[in-house]
Design an enzyme around this catalytic site. Structure first.
Site, PDB file in Angstrom:
ATOM      1  N   GLY A  76      29.870  58.766  13.710  1.00  0.00           N
ATOM      2  CA  GLY A  76      30.489  60.058  13.436  1.00  0.00           C
ATOM      3  C   GLY A  76      29.487  61.069  12.928  1.00  0.00           C
ATOM      4  O   GLY A  76      29.541  62.253  13.299  1.00  0.00           O
ATOM      5  N   TYR A 129      41.091  44.085  13.836  1.00  0.00           N
ATOM      6  CA  TYR A 129      40.275  45.277  14.077  1.00  0.00           C
ATOM      7  C   TYR A 129      40.240  45.609  15.568  1.00  0.00           C
ATOM      8  O   TYR A 129      40.466  46.765  15.968  1.00  0.00           O
ATOM      9  CB  TYR A 129      38.849  45.070  13.560  1.00  0.00           C
ATOM     10  CG  TYR A 129      37.929  46.202  13.974  1.00  0.00           C
ATOM     11  CD1 TYR A 129      38.009  47.448  13.355  1.00  0.00           C
ATOM     12  CD2 TYR A 129      37.006  46.032  15.003  1.00  0.00           C
ATOM     13  CE1 TYR A 129      37.194  48.501  13.747  1.00  0.00           C
ATOM     14  CE2 TYR A 129      36.184  47.075  15.406  1.00  0.00           C
ATOM     15  CZ  TYR A 129      36.284  48.307  14.781  1.00  0.00           C
ATOM     16  OH  TYR A 129      35.472  49.349  15.179  1.00  0.00           O
TER      17      TYR A 129
END
Length: 316
Positions: free
Chosen positions: A33, A181
């Site tokens: 990110g 996950y």
């Protein structure tokens, strides 16, 4: 004899200008990110770093401004594990439109015990999927106000071998962290493709795209202190993996292209060129299990029931 000039190949190091466009990157304070935000900030756009930690977001903002002179970077407190807070966070954006949101933030747990968000949802499913599902709904009026906005969801290879158990989406009966996950990322990717189908059917100008980083390792990632520091020992240890994998700066390339390239279309999936693991970004076939529209529609219904929000149903 005249010829039509061909479109120049996409250059990850020479991105097109995006002056005055507004991009939100969730989890823009660290990892992939951070590099998505850093690269987008070099285009002249206003880049908003969404993070649950104002301190980490500010450190990332300072690191970007040091690397990109004149970068227009803002921070936004954004906690995807706290669904009621998301509407307030979107109001705090203070923007009349949003040209793209990159759904990048995520939680990955390696060991038990099972944990929950403050809303009572399993932490990874609740943050990675439900948080972005609800956030998209609150952002939709701003996205719809832009000429051709994009929702870019960052998927993961961890989802490639998983299948959703819609009878137990929150892993209450059988909790295994790595599997949970992978399923949370698969849910995100199903959502992104179903979102595009629904937006297209409604005649919306907003497009939804999936991007994945391939194999992106910290050991192959350049230092960006204080956000990321790579030691010489880590660099040496990671060198052999560089044959097949890459750093997180390169893992950002597919998402950045999905935001900026006018040739990108809704419903596509973008990943690295070499075996889907490393290299420059390219479109790739949607994985066969992601093409299951029945599962995607059922997941949408479950997500609506859990969040109370329809991402396509909040008017501008």
């Amino acid at each position: 004899m005249s010829s039509v000039p061909s479109t120049p190949p996409w250059d990850v190091h020479r991105l097109p200008r995006a002056d005055d466009r507004v991009f939100l990157v969730t989890g823009g304070n660290a990892g992939i990110g951070y590099f998505i935000a850093e690269q987008l900030s070099a285009t002249g756009a206003v880049v908003v770093l969404g993070s649950r930690s104002p301190m980490k977001a500010e450190a990332a903002r300072a690191a970007i401004r040091e690397r990109v002179p004149g970068a227009r970077v803002r921070t936004l407190r954004l906690d995807l594990a706290d669904l009621p807070s998301l509407r307030t966070a979107v109001d705090a954006l203070g923007s009349a439109r949003l040209d793209a949101v990159v759904h990048n933030a995520g939680v990955a747990l390696d060991d038990p015990p099972r944990r929950e968000t403050r809303d009572g949802h399993e932490l990874m499913f609740g943050t990675n999927h439900l948080g972005h599902f609800a956030l998209t709904g609150w952002l939709m009026p701003l996205l719809s106000a832009a000429p051709a906005a994009r929702v870019v969801t960052v998927g993961s290879f961890a989802a490639k071998t998983e299948r959703l158990d819609l009878g137990d989406p929150q892993s209450r009966r059988d909790y295994r962290p790595k599997r949970t996950y992978g399923r949370s990322k698969l849910a995100q990717m199903h959502f992104a493709l179903e979102l595009d189908r629904r937006l297209s059917a409604a005649g919306s100008t907003v497009a939804s795209v999936v991007a994945h980083p391939g194999g992106a390792l910290d050991a192959l990632t350049p230092s960006r202190p204080p956000v990321h520091a790579r030691t010489l020992a880590a660099r040496l240890r990671g060198a052999p993996a560089g044959v097949l994998l890459q750093g997180k700066h390169a893992g950002a390339w597919p998402a950045v292209r999905a935001v900026l390239d006018p040739a990108v279309r809704g419903g596509q999936m973008w990943g690295p060129r070499v075996f889907g693991l490393r290299g420059r970004p390219r479109p790739e076939p949607v994985w066969s299990h992601l093409a299951d529209t029945t599962t995607a529609a059922e997941l949408w219904s479950i997500s609506y029931d859990l969040t109370g929000i329809d991402p396509c149903g909040i008017p501008g």
